[in-house]
Design a protein around this motif. Structure first.
Motif: not given
Length: 360
Positions: A265-286
């Motif tokens: 899916x590309x819509x209505x997914x909890x990891x595609x909305x504003x982060x709101x403090x949630x941990x997301x996959x693929x985030x930029x790190x060191x």
């Protein structure tokens, strides 16, 4: 790196361990806590001191405070095997340790002051002009105990031949951030690069929501799954990315690609909305300068994984990749929460570093 005029010169491969399911009760072993840090061999010849990683690379530039401390405390000519660790808030902090591997010298200097590393010694490979690789493990341990006085960022790992005490350590020391027990042959030599030790690590299970995937890097996108992205709900019902499960066989990767095709899916997914403090996959790190690509899946499937431990502040994540156990069609995705993650009793890491068994 300066030449080190010792009977052993870097790089030297450390002795390794095979995983076993339980602490052996009938073996000739010396047991030690399994530290959660960076394996490190120390080569010291007078003013020359080298920290070597498990892979053979120098670590000096990342841990200048450890180099300085070891130069103050170690004998003039010595080779040690041990672990670099960072202790924070009464437990080992692998995140803080990992942050020390940074390309900027200014950042390294700052972190050396804010989160200094300590060295935990657990084997003696050479002293003066003598190598001790062929000496029995108990002999090397006795010599090490004569040389190491804990303090000033240098510690000696606890050791015992008592199975009951090793079992107590296995349960108790996890609360200080350690992740198991190591067993060394009491009468055996030090064997560089060979798996002649055993390790017992904590194993737990959890049911997680499958909320995304990554395609296998060596195949055409859409044809084979590389890993499944896992989620858990916090007490507010927010779904956080907690880790991944992979290591599937080739046929399983292809079958999973077909099985999950209708859930992409590309819509209505909890990891595609504003982060709101949630941990997301693929985030930029060191380690990664851009977002890692992943494919959202409708969070409708649940699987069970085995895992050893978690890390990071709440919401936590898996310390290592999960191991697939089975599918759980009987579980609703909304029921998969952080409350099922086992949290060990807290324990004071300073007690472990000083070889004491004392509740926090």
């Amino acid at each position: 790196m300066a030449d080190v005029a010792l009977p052993l010169t870097p790089p030297v491969q450390p002795m390794l361990a095979n995983a076993v399911d339980a602490i052996p009760t009938d073996s000739d072993l010396v047991f030690e806590p399994k530290w959660d840090g960076y394996r490190c061999l120390v080569f010291r010849d007078g003013a020359d001191l080298t920290l070597q990683s498990r892979s053979g690379k120098p670590l000096n530039r990342y841990f200048p405070e450890a180099v300085a401390a070891l130069a103050r405390t170690l004998p003039q000519r010595i080779v040690l095997d041990g672990e670099l660790v960072v202790a924070k808030d009464d437990r080992l902090d692998f995140d803080a340790l990992s942050e020390r591997i940074h390309p900027a010298a200014s950042r390294v200097k700052l972190l050396a002051e804010q989160t200094p590393a300590s060295f935990v010694a657990f084997d003696l490979l050479a002293l003066g002009d003598d190598t001790l690789l062929d000496a029995p493990g108990t002999t090397r341990r006795a010599r090490l105990e004569e040389l190491i006085t804990p303090g000033d960022s240098l510690y000696l790992t606890p050791a015992t031949t008592d199975v009951a005490l090793a079992t107590q350590w296995f349960e108790l020391f996890e609360g200080a951030g350690l992740d198991g027990v190591i067993g060394k042959p009491a009468s055996g030599p030090y064997t560089p690069g060979k798996r002649t030790m055993i390790k017992v690590k904590h194993q737990r299970t959890a049911e997680c929501v499958v909320a995304g995937l990554r395609w296998h890097k060596d195949t055409e996108p859409g044809t084979a799954v590389g890993s499944l992205l896992l989620g858990l709900h916090d007490d507010r019902g927010v779904l956080h990315h907690v880790g991944v499960v992979g290591s599937f066989k080739a046929a399983e990767r292809r079958a999973l690609a077909a099985e999950f095709a209708d859930l992409i899916t590309d819509t209505d997914h909890p990891w595609l909305v504003e982060p709101d403090g949630r941990r997301l996959p693929g985030e930029i790190n060191r380690w990664r300068g851009k977002h890692a690509e992943w494919v959202p899946l409708r969070p409708e499937r649940v699987l069970e994984i085995a895992y050893s431990q978690t890390e990071g502040a709440a919401p936590a994540r898996l310390r290592h990749n999960g191991q697939f156990r089975r599918w759980r069609p009987d579980r609703e995705p909304e029921s998969c929460g952080y409350d099922q993650l086992d949290q060990p009793a807290r324990y004071d890491v300073e007690s472990v570093l000083r070889g004491e068994v004392r509740p926090a």
